[in-house]
Design an enzyme around this catalytic site. Sequence first.
Site, PDB file in Angstrom:
ATOM      1  N   ARG A 309      19.409 -19.314  15.757  1.00 41.32           N
ATOM      2  CA  ARG A 309      19.246 -19.033  17.287  1.00 41.32           C
ATOM      3  C   ARG A 309      18.298 -18.023  17.771  1.00 41.32           C
ATOM      4  NH1 ARG A 309      22.814 -18.622  20.456  1.00 41.32           N
ATOM      5  NH2 ARG A 309      22.153 -20.280  21.945  1.00 41.32           N
ATOM      6  N   CYS A 340      11.402 -14.989   3.533  1.00 35.09           N
ATOM      7  CA  CYS A 340      10.065 -14.383   3.612  1.00 35.09           C
ATOM      8  C   CYS A 340       9.195 -15.161   4.588  1.00 35.09           C
ATOM      9  CB  CYS A 340       9.578 -14.909   1.962  1.00 35.09           C
ATOM     10  SG  CYS A 340       9.803 -13.473   0.954  1.00 35.09           S
TER      11      CYS A 340
END
Length: 413
Positions: A309, A340
């Site tokens: 979110r 990453c």
Amino acid sequence: MLQKKENGYFIQNQSVNSLIEQFGSPLYVYDGQKIEEQIASMKDAFKEVDVKLKFACKALTNINILKLMLKNGVDIDAVSIEEIKLALHAGFQPSQIQYTPSGVAFSEIEEAVELGIRLNIDSLQLLEKVGETYGSKLPVAIRLNPSIMAGGNLKISTGHADSKFGIPIDYIDQIVELVEKYDLKIVGLHQHNGSDFKDGSVIVTAMKKSIEVAEKYFHDLQFIDMGSGFKVAYHEEDHITEIHELAKSVVKEFHDFQERYGRKIELWFEPGKFLVSESGTFLMTCNVVKHNPNRNFVHVDSGLNHLIRPMMYDAYHEILNVSNLDDSQTENYDVVGYICETDTMGKDRKLPVVKPGDIIAMKNAGAYCFSMSSNYNSRIKPAEVLVYNRKAQLIRERESMEDIFRHQIEVTF
Ligand SMILES: *Cc1c(COP(=O)(O)O)cnc(C)c1O
């Protein structure tokens, strides 16, 4: 809900440390009583009308949460055939499930109808197809798009003129034409105009549009469904939808309508976030603390793979260092994940000094958190725990490497 006591942070009687010790990190924890409180407050706010709550289960689809809804007399709003099957599995009767699809294949519609599920029609094309296929035999609801801008931001606004959802209310003549052509039985008018309404009065404005259409064209209605949009506090100082305040004007408007309509019908809502958001806490562990020239970073053992979110909606979730109760010494940190890719969970948060191994809690993690999680970076999904009547139970086990391999097919080439 997460609460600070003298000797640490607790969810009901369960300390965050014991939860992590028992079930591992990271961990989703839901407080069942908080969900029941939210249900009760909504039912109470609308008690003067025949209100029916349909949990928008995409917010949190764990079967045990669905069962908790069932136990509390809350029905289901499903947006996919898979959610329908989950709800049936949880013990709901087909009549307790409403299907609100958005542009799905007709084969999925047929499957839902065969299962006895009530359909909410969101396009003229589907209305025609349903007419051709089922005619007057299948009572249906229609999802209207009232051309109203409401919702916390554009991504979560669904009732405006440029939104893909529903049938534009301006096409009412075409709707009525199709209804008459196929002798369709319209039993409900539906709208869902978005999430996180800043101002609850939009529900009244939107409801007036359904009412107008109902009085003019649809005399066999069993319900008017106003969807959701009810906001919960993400920031501590957030102005939330005052459910009792909002209900007053909605109830008055609905009473007046019923009088003109000549009989009583049901008023439906489909809360997702309102029922489950605050019940959820996401517990993570700090792996690394990094002091760079410009910023301090707290790296947690999670990221946008588990809770997207903040990155997806710029959502703000309160973050706490629940391992350090001494808030006399604080530092400003960016709380970031291990993925990453930039996966900031909270920017510039003032927290009691964080050290590796500390448990970091994110609040409001009940809605659209686990249900939007993924295996990105080939990471496994966390476990889920339900605390109910002071008892903590595992309701979804942590994934394992087997889950990452599952469904992959190695071929020779
Ligand atoms: C997502 C959705 C809801 C729930 O919205 P919240 O903001 O979580 O309450 C309700 N109805 C429909 C049709 C939805 O798609």
